[in-house]
Design a protein around this motif. Structure first.
Motif: not given
Ligand code: SME
Length: 164
Positions: A123-124, A154-164
């Motif tokens: 997200s950043n 682009e859709m996956l970015g927040p979904r991978l970083s928030e849990s990584a």
């Protein structure tokens, strides 16, 4: 059991449906590895003419092999090497018609001829991973493939970083 209706009569419908499937299967799941694994499976299953589909993650300043489908692949890729390194270090997608003409290409599978790599950003805005698609066919990927994979990245970015 997951069942998705993917209409691959043309690339627009293929990537629209694939986006929706990737969105649905990662929705509400916070584990990055699980999300990458399911998306790798969907890309592999529905995008024609591939011999590899998967992810590399940035770990300790280099790319590290993530979930994928296809033959066993290189584990570590420095950011200044290969098509994946170029995508990760520039933050720009890389579409290579013939990897034999790409200086620094890393041959994980001698059958690979063309390659499409899209960065995945948190997200950043930091690159956290890449999606890598390889094909045994020359110039397999065009603008529609690039746009389709960028949307998914682009859709996956927040979904991978928030849990990584
Ligand atoms: N060919 C890639 C390396 C990864 S494999 O294709 C799975 C590259 O040059 O970065």
């Amino acid at each position: 059991m997951y069942e998705y209706s993917i209409d691959n009569k043309n690339k627009k419908s293929l990537y629209d449906d694939l986006y929706n499937a990737c969105e649905a299967i990662t929705h509400g799941e916070t584990d990055a590895v699980a999300n990458m694994a399911n998306v790798a499976s969907l890309l592999w299953q529905y995008i024609p003419q591939l011999n590899w589909a998967g992810f590399y993650r940035i770990v300790d300043g280099a790319l590290l092999l993530g979930p994928f489908q296809g033959k066993a692949a290189c584990i570590h890729i420095p950011l200044d090497k290969g098509v994946c390194g170029a995508a990760a270090s520039t933050g720009e997608p890389q579409c290579v018609e013939d990897v034999n003409q790409f200086a620094g290409h890393i041959a994980c599978d001698a059958e690979s001829v063309s390659e499409l790599v899209a960065p995945i950003k948190s997200s950043n805005g930091n690159v956290i991973a890449v999606i890598d698609l390889d094909s045994p066919n020359k110039a397999r990927f065009d603008e529609q493939d690039i746009d389709g994979i960028i949307r998914i990245a682009e859709m996956l970015g927040p979904r991978l970083s928030e849990s990584a």
